[in-house]
Write an enzyme that holds these catalytic residues in place. Structure first.
Site: not given
Lengths: 378, 398
Positions: B126-129, B244, B383
């Site tokens: 997963q390439g999010y942050s 998720e 978070s």
């Protein structure tokens, strides 16, 4: 596995909520609290009309037991309204005890009258040295004359002043903390030798210490087999724990709602204080606490009358722990977030705070139930 | 209202249990139950075994090759797998990009990608942050510029779990620089073997290599790898985050870890007696057990709402917060239970085949590392502070 209510259950919940919303507003309740008796016979009569006093009474005596979900829904609505009438004491604990211990004649004499609101029957079990331990009974009953003679003192008997009949536990044999040897007697509060020391409780409900000095009772005052009442007391108290959890959920939700509403309307520094993240996160924590308590109230209702004693005790104690902690946390934070208004007598929030405090301390506090959970898990 | 499972659901549980007894390899099981490092091969092997059984997509509808199980059966399946010590299925394909492709992808993308997720042939990450886009995800800067039949991607993604094993990465990239932050984002599928993709490990506080940076330098991505419409990626990402969170409470694995904690506490001594009988320790353990019991019911409430076709809502934030707090509390108690032997830190001892001379009880070796590793749970997936913002705004309306 589902959490849906039947049509009838939903209708019952609606009816109770509507009735209390119309007739048990904050000011109406205040008037009741200030009355000499501290509760309302008129309201009690209406609860009877709605069938709510018969939820623990079997159909052959005019009630609709078993009704675990209906009881839960009723208590939740009563919690929301901060009802002060002797519902838990008589319609839950009293009915359960008479139902479990009474002979057919005793049941027929008491249960229909209780369901119809004509008699209020209140257990008098706790004692000063016992804390929350159900098997520690120092009050003594000995045979005398044609029946029994009771002596001892019962501590903090909630709604004793309202009772037409007290169900007094006393030791007919054994040492002070023996499991065996506890019996339950029907004692009219006006009997010679019975003295009530009445007082209001911190949450506005009424209570009394009951002093018994050589109280003579007929032989048929005994409910159930001699010396074998502990099982029924435990079962009634467990049913009461489930009811109390449901009531707590009602108070908790009302308290959270009042707090979010207050922070949305209270303006400081040029806007509503609900915009501050410190407060938002506190209320998010409160919501989580309420939802976890609600989940455990559901679980408690499901297991309250289970025959699997170990599971019943474990799960009800777990429920009381979660609910008791929610009572403390949500109650304290609600007052905190109301600021100065929270510590006055003028808003519902401080009344909710005190009821939450009393619920935490009733029928076994958090520490007691954490300990019972550990014992029953071994 | 009824908290018991139906006879059909109980029969299903038995079926899953039998399958696990017969088909879950002992070595895989051991890695999980003893808290050891599970190699990537475990994950792939387990996905393939499930696929052969027809269970490769436990949460997928049948039309895409899934089991078609309702939320309750999915829950039972996850619970039994966790209890038996099955490796955790990779969420990146099954629970993240898979559902997005099903919902927003085109037919060619579905045919191309979905079967290979089920079979375990493709490992997704997963390439999010990004370094400057964590909780504030919409401020991401990795750019994709359209050039004919492909996009040219440049930028840096970070905190990419297990990217070192990945065949594919799904990325949020900026395709419109003029629009407001959320409106200029697209959802792009990138082959990790494409020239210009570089993976760099980030060693974490437990000494493990679970996380990576992924750099993109003039990476050419065919336009057919765009999911849905250009600049609509934020919508797809939010859809994905909902999925998720709906599975993030981790009830099954926390129940398993609770049992491990009880075994450890029973074996450890305090004042010469079993630690399990120590009133202080017993009270803390009971508190976690009770919190977990409450969260399980809360999770079942969310599931039953989901079963009635209500999409996972903000209550999933509650599951994430409480679930992660419980995971951390269990790890903390386990570490505390073994006393001084929590401190020796020999990375080799965390691998299944360790043959060296043990120090302390074998159960103690991985506990401090696990405790450290699980600090991530209250940080990732939005978070816990972000989750509280969500509760405050979407549930409480503040």
């Amino acid at each position: 596995m589902h959490f849906n209510l039947t049509e009838e259950q939903r209708a019952l919940a609606d009816t109770v909520q509507r009735f209390l919303a119309q007739q048990y507003g904050f000011e109406a309740r205040r008037k009741i609290l200030r009355s000499p008796e501290g509760w309302s016979r008129e309201i009690w009569g209406k609860l009877a009309e709605l069938g709510l006093l018969g939820l623990q009474v079997p159909p052959e005596h005019g009630g609709m037991a078993p009704a675990a979900i209906e009881t839960m829904l009723t208590l939740e609505a009563m919690g929301r309204a901060l009802l002060v009438e002797p519902y838990l004491a008589s319609a839950v604990l009293g009915s359960a005890l008479v139902g479990a211990l009474g002979s057919p004649a005793q049941r027929e004499a008491l249960l229909p009258a209780m369901a119809e609101g004509r008699r209020i029957v209140v257990p008098a079990h706790g004692e000063a040295g016992a804390r929350h331990d159900l098997s520690r009974v120092a009050t003594v009953a000995r045979r005398g004359g044609a029946g029994w003679v009771l002596s001892g003192r019962k501590a903090v008997v909630v709604h004793a002043p309202a009772a037409d009949l007290l169900l007094v536990s006393a030791r007919t044999s054994g040492a002070v903390d023996d499991q065996q040897g506890i019996s339950v007697f029907a004692v009219p509060p006006g009997s010679p030798g019975v003295r009530l020391i009445p007082y209001p409780l911190i949450d506005g409900q009424r209570g009394a210490d009951v002093v018994l000095t050589e109280v003579s009772l007929p032989a048929d005052a005994l409910l159930g087999a001699e010396g074998a009442a502990l099982t029924a007391l435990e079962a009634a108290w467990d049913l009461g724990v489930a009811a109390l959890c449901a009531e707590a959920v009602g108070v908790l939700q009302a308290t959270l709602d009042a707090t979010t509403e207050y922070t949305r309307t209270r303006k400081q520094f040029g806007g509503p204080i609900a915009r501050f993240q410190a407060l938002q996160h506190r209320m998010a924590d409160m919501l989580m606490s309420v939802e976890q308590a609600r989940s455990m109230s559901y679980l408690a209702a499901m297991v309250a009358t289970s025959d699997d004693l170990r599971e019943r005790r474990r799960k009800l104690s777990a429920a009381k722990v979660v609910v008791g902690q929610a009572c403390r946390f949500v109650g304290q934070q609600a007052v905190q977030l109301h600021g100065g208004m929270g510590v006055t007598d003028e808003l519902a929030v401080s009344h909710g705070f005190k009821r939450l405090m009393a619920i935490e301390a009733s029928l076994g506090d958090t520490e007691h139930h954490l300990e019972r959970f550990i014992t029953e898990s071994r | 209202m009824d908290l018991s499972f139906t006879p059909e659901e109980q029969a299903f549980r038995e079926e899953v249990r039998r399958f696990l007894e017969q088909r879950l390899p002992a070595s895989l099981r051991r890695h999980v139950l003893e808290g050891l490092h599970a190699p990537a091969a475990d994950t792939v092997e387990w996905q393939r075994l499930l696929h052969r059984q027809g269970w490769g997509g436990p949460s997928w509808p049948t039309e895409h090759g899934g089991t078609g199980w309702d939320p309750v059966r999915q829950y039972i399946f996850e619970e039994e797998c966790a209890a038996a010590g099955a490796p955790r299925l990779l969420p990146f394909g099954l629970k993240m990009v898979g559902p997005v492709i099903m919902r927003f992808g085109n037919e060619a993308q579905r045919r191309r990608f979905l079967p290979r997720i089920l079979s375990g042939e493709d490992w997704w990450c997963q390439g999010y942050s990004e370094p400057e886009a964590g909780s504030d995800l919409a401020s991401l800067r990795t750019r994709a510029d359209r050039q004919g039949d492909h996009y040219l991607v440049n930028g840096q993604k970070t905190w990419i779990t297990l990217a070192q094993h990945a065949d594919w990465i799904f990325c949020l990239v900026r395709t419109d620089h003029a629009a407001r932050p959320q409106a200029g984002i697209s959802f792009l599928l990138i082959d990790m073997k494409t020239p210009g993709v570089t993976v760099r490990p980030i060693v974490m506080l437990d000494g493990g290599h679970e996380i990576n940076e992924v750099w993109f330098e003039d990476v050419a991505v065919p336009v057919e790898n765009l999911v849905g419409e250009e600049n609509k990626g934020w919508t797809y990402a939010k859809f994905l985050l909902g999925h998720e969170r709906a599975n993030i409470a981790g009830i099954g694995s926390s129940k398993r870890e609770l049992e491990r904690l009880k075994r450890i506490a029973a074996a450890e001594l305090k004042h010469g007696r079993s630690l399990a009988e120590d009133p202080f320790f017993a009270a803390r353990l009971a508190q976690v057990e009770i919190d977990l019991m409450a969260l399980e019911i809360t999770n079942l409430r969310v599931l039953s709402a989901e079963a009635e076709q209500r999409t996972p809502g903000p209550e999933a934030s509650l599951l994430k917060i409480k679930g992660s707090e419980i995971q951390q509390a269990l790890a903390e108690l386990m570490m505390q239970a073994v006393g001084p032997y929590a401190l020796p830190f020999r990375v080799e001892a965390l691998d299944g085949g360790f043959q060296g001379e043990p120090v302390g009880p074998a159960h103690a070796a991985p506990l401090a590392a696990t405790y450290c590793n699980l600090r991530k749970t209250t940080i990732y997936g939005g978070s816990n502070e972000i989750q509280k913002n969500i509760i405050a705004q979407l549930i409480l309306g503040l």
